[in-house]
Motif scaffolding. Sequence first.
Motif, mmCIF file in Angstrom:
data_model
loop_
_atom_site.group_PDB
_atom_site.id
_atom_site.type_symbol
_atom_site.label_atom_id
_atom_site.label_comp_id
_atom_site.label_asym_id
_atom_site.label_seq_id
_atom_site.Cartn_x
_atom_site.Cartn_y
_atom_site.Cartn_z
ATOM 1 N N THR B 228 0.821 -1.216 0.000
ATOM 2 C CA THR B 228 0.000 0.000 0.000
ATOM 3 C C THR B 228 0.855 1.267 0.000
ATOM 4 O O THR B 228 0.344 2.356 -0.248
ATOM 5 C CB THR B 228 -0.927 0.056 1.239
ATOM 6 O OG1 THR B 228 -0.121 -0.011 2.419
ATOM 7 C CG2 THR B 228 -1.918 -1.096 1.239
ATOM 8 N N ASP B 229 2.134 1.152 0.327
ATOM 9 C CA ASP B 229 2.976 2.367 0.301
ATOM 10 C C ASP B 229 3.841 2.339 -0.962
ATOM 11 O O ASP B 229 3.531 1.640 -1.918
ATOM 12 C CB ASP B 229 3.798 2.479 1.594
ATOM 13 C CG ASP B 229 4.796 1.341 1.767
ATOM 14 O OD1 ASP B 229 5.076 0.625 0.774
ATOM 15 O OD2 ASP B 229 5.310 1.168 2.886
ATOM 16 N N ASP B 230 4.928 3.116 -0.977
ATOM 17 C CA ASP B 230 5.707 3.194 -2.215
ATOM 18 C C ASP B 230 6.879 2.205 -2.262
ATOM 19 O O ASP B 230 7.821 2.391 -3.030
ATOM 20 C CB ASP B 230 6.178 4.629 -2.457
ATOM 21 C CG ASP B 230 7.119 5.091 -1.342
ATOM 22 O OD1 ASP B 230 7.258 4.347 -0.336
ATOM 23 O OD2 ASP B 230 7.699 6.181 -1.469
ATOM 24 N N LYS B 343 0.370 -4.182 6.705
ATOM 25 C CA LYS B 343 0.345 -2.892 6.009
ATOM 26 C C LYS B 343 0.617 -3.085 4.515
ATOM 27 O O LYS B 343 -0.032 -2.481 3.670
ATOM 28 C CB LYS B 343 1.414 -1.981 6.616
ATOM 29 C CG LYS B 343 1.414 -0.569 6.046
ATOM 30 C CD LYS B 343 2.590 0.233 6.620
ATOM 31 C CE LYS B 343 2.898 1.436 5.748
ATOM 32 N NZ LYS B 343 4.274 1.907 5.940
ATOM 33 N N ASN B 344 1.579 -3.939 4.215
ATOM 34 C CA ASN B 344 1.930 -4.219 2.820
ATOM 35 C C ASN B 344 1.767 -5.697 2.484
ATOM 36 O O ASN B 344 2.296 -6.177 1.485
ATOM 37 C CB ASN B 344 3.376 -3.803 2.551
ATOM 38 C CG ASN B 344 3.540 -2.296 2.494
ATOM 39 O OD1 ASN B 344 2.641 -1.594 2.028
ATOM 40 N ND2 ASN B 344 4.672 -1.791 2.961
#
Lengths: 409, 409
Positions: B228-230, B343-344
């Motif tokens: 979900t992040d970069d 989270k990822n």
Amino acid sequence: MQPQVIAQNFHEMPIWRTYKMDICFPRRELEHTQKYPHAKLIRLGVGDTTEPIPEIITSAMVEHAHALSTPRGYKGYGDEQGNKALRTAIAETFYRDMGVRGNEVFVSDGAQCDISRLQMLLGSNVMVAVQDPSFPAYIDTSVIVGQSGKFREETGKYENIVYMNCRPENNFFPDLSTSPKTNVIFFCSPNNPTGYAASRQQLEQLVNFAKANGSIIVYDSAYAAYITDDSPRSIFEIPGAREVAIEISSFSKFAGFTGVRLGWTVVPEELLYSNGFPLIRDFNRIVCTCFNGASNIVQAGGLACLSSEGYLALSNVVDYYMENAKILVDTFASLGLKVYGGKNAPYIWVHFPGMMSWDVFNEILEKTHILTVPGQGFGPGGEEYIRLSAFGHRECILEASRRLKNLLK
Amino acid sequence: MQPQVIAQNFHEMPIWRTYKMDICFPRRELEHTQKYPHAKLIRLGVGDTTEPIPEIITSAMVEHAHALSTPRGYKGYGDEQGNKALRTAIAETFYRDMGVRGNEVFVSDGAQCDISRLQMLLGSNVMVAVQDPSFPAYIDTSVIVGQSGKFREETGKYENIVYMNCRPENNFFPDLSTSPKTNVIFFCSPNNPTGYAASRQQLEQLVNFAKANGSIIVYDSAYAAYITDDSPRSIFEIPGAREVAIEISSFSKFAGFTGVRLGWTVVPEELLYSNGFPLIRDFNRIVCTCFNGASNIVQAGGLACLSSEGYLALSNVVDYYMENAKILVDTFASLGLKVYGGKNAPYIWVHFPGMMSWDVFNEILEKTHILTVPGQGFGPGGEEYIRLSAFGHRECILEASRRLKNLLK
């Protein structure tokens, strides 16, 4: 800096499938279609099924695929060894009265994949024997796992592989009295490419030979559904086979599943390593570690193949291909050529005495636009022969017959 | 006479998956359900998808399966490497601007199967490194092909495998300045079980480390869709990776294909053996010899996953699981426990300092009827942790959250 990983020893070795078939073979087809762009090519080379799958079978896959989009029908991981219902159905359909239980049946994504998983199980320190000629995957995987030793150009053979000659002179069955003892014997019956199905008596000899020598038979029965006489359809019809044999088989040719992908392997509990450990436990470990089960959609199709209605529908497709086979056999026989196969297998094996198989292949391709397979692609024992596949639409087979008669009469 | 085939050296060695997971794990589940026949068991152990596959995707498989019953729609063998359209779509969807071409994408029947085919390619004479903890298949296949050496009870490790510790203390990334050089580095990101996705900077370090040491990175991006992040979603986002890395990935968790079976492997043309030979050619040979392509029905589904509508529908399913993950993370955090992942990646990694992971597993199972996975199943570095899967229906996740809060508050 370049990676220091050293290429394995299969790296520069010829593999029939990869080098002779996948490279030479498609290349010649391409060259030919470029040279004769308007010719109608008839493909009787690769043994690829052509007739539709009976709808009773595809319906089962349709239903399963659709159900996956519903909360009630969705399924995730299944057992790596295959669904219990399918394993049981395979045991009951193909091994009735042979003592094979569902837990000894491992469902796979095809026979070729299981040949390589078996090779992984066997490792590099075994010596294998193969029929010559035979389906190239046995040798090709043997080279990859490091069993084969070096390739000898002068013989066309790998130095550590035993080639058991199977020709008309020995009734397509090796002379076991002179065969060296090996750890493993790959044995394909009905044989690809010769189409010959070993008799009960021959298989009894084979089982006794394996017992006497402590060999494991890896029996490939992928074409068993094509047997029309009383030749055994499984090695497990032979008494004692459960102590020495593994059987690999497939839905590919039986059910037109070449692109759908489904097969199975039977490992009997009685088959032991030299230390008494059951081989089935190691195979189970390989299947659970290196495989994650055949697609659940495809397994639903496999189960439908084994319903009474599905099985009957498939028998009609098999009969259709075998009528093709008869047309091709009759064609070559009418031309005075010695022709084998086509009785218990969808392959026709034609002898051109004194000729190189690639030359025959090329002449037939050049003059009739028919693709066959040069026998040498199946090992040095295939020299002087070509293989034709009886898979194909009837009108193509009839047209091929006309062209061959014009060329060879 | 017993067969003389000698069992290979993996024969008596523990494999986490087979021994710890497949035997101990289902056994404990069975014991539990026998002990508490009326308890409602919640399974957050095995990472198995639970939500239906969007109909746009199953429809493509339905259509393909049905077409196989028609003369015009029937298809036999496809390319072993996968259908061209699917290979191209994978390259364009997941590797845009990374220079990956369709011919470098090999479609498989799942990541686990390709791990074992890669191990067959690498052979027994390479030394491998794995993250500790990590997905057990790397070590399990390593044992089978004979790379691992002996298992040491005192360390819980194989003597010839390098275990790269990945814990909160090192930000879940190994200290490469002290890591021994190996031929191969298996690297899973987002990691299963920790859920940690390596940062761009960390992956740059990894690529440089591999380059300096002549190592090949086998990068497992099976959970990339959950980032979900970069954080990078592919190793090929990192400059220079094409010379040192292979990427294995899967439709299993991205598209709910755990039972449908589809994955892929990218082998860049720039990746060479020490003698300069391109590894892609050997991998192609393995794929053509040991595999016969993924099911054509399933490949049709894979292509639909990559259509804009299919991809969007799948994103919603991924979001759903990630909301589950958040609920679980918040549950443990509210209890004052250190919790990672979620989270990822769809995995939650919870720390129980000073406790044995099997004890935590047992206590949670006994008192809440929730199945988790003891961290030790992922290697000795997983001790003191348990993993929970965020795959599951929302009501199960909420009920699990309630039970855990009652137990641990």
